[in-house]
Each structure stands twice: as structure tokens, then as C-alpha cells.
Design a protein around this motif. Structure first.
Motif, mmCIF file in Angstrom:
data_model
loop_
_atom_site.group_PDB
_atom_site.id
_atom_site.type_symbol
_atom_site.label_atom_id
_atom_site.label_comp_id
_atom_site.label_asym_id
_atom_site.label_seq_id
_atom_site.Cartn_x
_atom_site.Cartn_y
_atom_site.Cartn_z
ATOM 1 N N PHE A 184 41.626 6.818 -10.333
ATOM 2 C CA PHE A 184 42.723 7.743 -10.061
ATOM 3 C C PHE A 184 43.633 7.220 -8.954
ATOM 4 C CE2 PHE A 184 44.635 11.189 -7.653
ATOM 5 C CZ PHE A 184 45.272 11.913 -8.652
ATOM 6 N N GLU A 185 43.027 6.738 -7.872
ATOM 7 C CA GLU A 185 43.835 6.320 -6.716
ATOM 8 C C GLU A 185 44.648 5.066 -7.012
ATOM 9 O OE1 GLU A 185 41.357 6.169 -3.240
ATOM 10 O OE2 GLU A 185 41.393 8.363 -3.017
ATOM 11 N N ARG A 189 48.520 5.507 -6.235
ATOM 12 C CA ARG A 189 49.215 4.657 -5.257
ATOM 13 C C ARG A 189 50.335 3.864 -5.935
ATOM 14 N NH1 ARG A 189 46.935 7.764 -2.653
ATOM 15 N NH2 ARG A 189 45.222 7.441 -1.186
ATOM 16 N N ARG A 190 50.073 3.408 -7.132
ATOM 17 C CA ARG A 190 51.098 2.672 -7.881
ATOM 18 C C ARG A 190 52.292 3.578 -8.169
ATOM 19 N NH1 ARG A 190 49.396 0.701 -13.674
ATOM 20 N NH2 ARG A 190 51.405 0.216 -14.621
ATOM 21 N N LYS A 191 52.006 4.787 -8.601
ATOM 22 C CA LYS A 191 53.057 5.773 -8.864
ATOM 23 C C LYS A 191 53.849 6.070 -7.601
ATOM 24 C CE LYS A 191 52.020 9.818 -8.205
ATOM 25 N NZ LYS A 191 52.039 10.770 -7.050
ATOM 26 N N ASP A 192 53.156 6.237 -6.481
ATOM 27 C CA ASP A 192 53.831 6.542 -5.219
ATOM 28 C C ASP A 192 54.807 5.446 -4.819
ATOM 29 O OD1 ASP A 192 52.441 8.900 -5.012
ATOM 30 O OD2 ASP A 192 50.967 8.149 -3.572
ATOM 31 N N GLY A 193 54.384 4.187 -4.988
ATOM 32 C CA GLY A 193 55.242 3.064 -4.612
ATOM 33 C C GLY A 193 56.506 3.007 -5.458
ATOM 34 N N ILE A 194 56.348 3.200 -6.777
ATOM 35 C CA ILE A 194 57.509 3.160 -7.672
ATOM 36 C C ILE A 194 58.445 4.324 -7.374
ATOM 37 C CG2 ILE A 194 58.265 3.207 -10.078
ATOM 38 C CD1 ILE A 194 55.497 2.044 -10.816
#
Length: 220
Positions: free
Chosen positions: A56-57, A61-66
Motif C-alpha cells: 500500500f505505501e 508514496r508514488r501517488k503523492d509524488g506525482i
């Protein structure tokens, strides 16, 4: 040290800037689509109520960066920042010099850009409102002599469900804003524009040279 600002002295200056901005938004929008599809696939394929923390993380985290890049590119109002929300005002002001009539933004697009600006400002730092909400809502007394390091093994699947729901809504918003950008760009250049996929096998590290040069401009 004063920030270096992009100069708009000709129509070509506008075309170059807007073209650069559109390409950056398109690249991150494509990355977000890939990330969202992986989330949807995980959400639909999982028959359990919980999701492993590492799985999940990694997606979160990938989503947050994009998202951080897209919120900046679309909703930032900071001096020296590249953003559609800020640039659109400049283009509308300069358009008559080049014989262009740029209409007002539709209310729906303005509302979405305002929201992205708020989201960008809220997520750029750790807001004190999180501490206030935690204190007021969780109603949990702390031990002053104890610091907890919490290590979870799983997330409730509801975390993933909510993330897919929220990201899908944002993705639709990004698509609408991108379409508006294309419309504005076509008015600027006076013709239809082609959005073409350009598959390249290897991303060369030389592409980092402008990043280094930008840092030098801002710090030296």
C-alpha cells in the motif's frame, strides 16, 4: 539572491513556455494514469479485507509524488514557479498584442484550479491542523515519558478504496484542465496541435543538465 524569472518578450516566448508546461503536465498525467490503474487492479483483485503495508505505501508514496508535481504545475501561484493557473493570467493579458482574443476561463476550470492551489498549499507542509484534529478527535491521553514508534503490518482495505475514489476524481479534473490548456494553446499558435506519444528506449542522464543549471541560477 533574486529569483530568475522567465521573460515574455515575444509570441515565441509564450509558445515555448506553454509548450513546455503542457508537456510536463502530460507526462505526469500519464504517470498518474499508470499508478491509478495499478491501484484499481489491486483493489479489484484482492479478496481480503486488509492490504500489506509495503504494498500500500509503495503505491501511496508514488501517488503523492506525482500529485505534488501536478498540483504545482497546475495550481501554484508562487513567484518564479511554472504553473498554468499563474501563466493563464499572463497569457490573457498579453494575448491582444498578438491579435488573440482569449476568453475567460470557464467557472468549472477556475474552481478546479483554486482547489488544486489549496491542495498544493495544504500538502506542501505538515499543517498544524493535523495536530489539532488528532488531539480533538482521537481523545487519547498521552504519556509524557513515552514516545511510540508504531509499525503496522496491514492497512484496512478502506484506505485503498478511498484512495482510488479520490484519485479518480482528481484524474478527471486533471483531464478537464489539460483539455482547456490545449484549447488555449491552439488559440495561441493559431492551429490545431497534435499530441503524439514518443517512445524512447533510454532516458539519458544528460536531461538532468537543465535541472542543475536551474539550481545554479537560483542559488548563485
Amino acid at each position: 539572491m533574486a529569483l530568475r524569472h522567465y521573460s515574455f518578450n515575444s509570441k515565441y516566448d509564450h509558445v515555448y513556455y506553454f509548450n513546455y508546461l503542457i508537456e510536463e503536465v502530460l507526462n505526469y498525467k500519464n504517470q498518474l494514469n499508470v499508478c491509478l490503474n495499478e491501484m484499481i487492479e489491486l483493489n479489484s483483485s484482492s479478496n481480503v479485507d486488509n492490504i500489506e503495508v509495503s504494498q500500500f505505501e509503495a503505491l501511496s508514496r508514488r501517488k503523492d509524488g506525482i500529485l505534488r508535481f501536478l498540483c504545482n504545475l497546475l495550481g501554484d501561484e508562487t513567484k518564479g514557479a511554472v504553473s498554468f493557473r499563474k501563466y493563464r493570467k499572463k497569457l490573457k493579458k498579453d494575448a491582444p498584442k498578438y491579435g488573440i482574443t482569449l476568453p475567460e476561463l470557464p467557472n468549472s476550470i477556475s474552481t478546479q484550479l483554486n482547489f488544486l492551489n489549496k491542495l498544493r498549499n495544504w500538502s506542501l507542509h505538515y499543517p498544524e491542523s493535523l495536530v489539532i484534529a488528532s488531539k480533538e478527535l482521537l481523545q487519547c491521553e498521552i504519556r509524557s515519558d513515552l514516545i511510540l514508534s508504531t509499525n503496522y503490518k496491514f492497512y484496512e482495505k478502506q484506505y485503498l478504496n478511498k484512495m482510488v475514489e479520490e484519485l479518480s476524481a482528481l484524474n478527471n479534473s486533471f483531464e478537464e484542465i489539460f483539455n482547456q490548456m490545449i484549447q488555449d494553446y491552439e488559440l495561441l499558435i493559431g492551429k490545431k496541435v497534435l499530441v503524439v506519444k514518443s517512445p524512447v528506449t533510454l532516458k539519458m542522464y544528460d536531461l538532468m543538465d537543465p535541472v542543475s543549471a536551474s539550481w545554479d541560477m537560483q542559488t548563485n
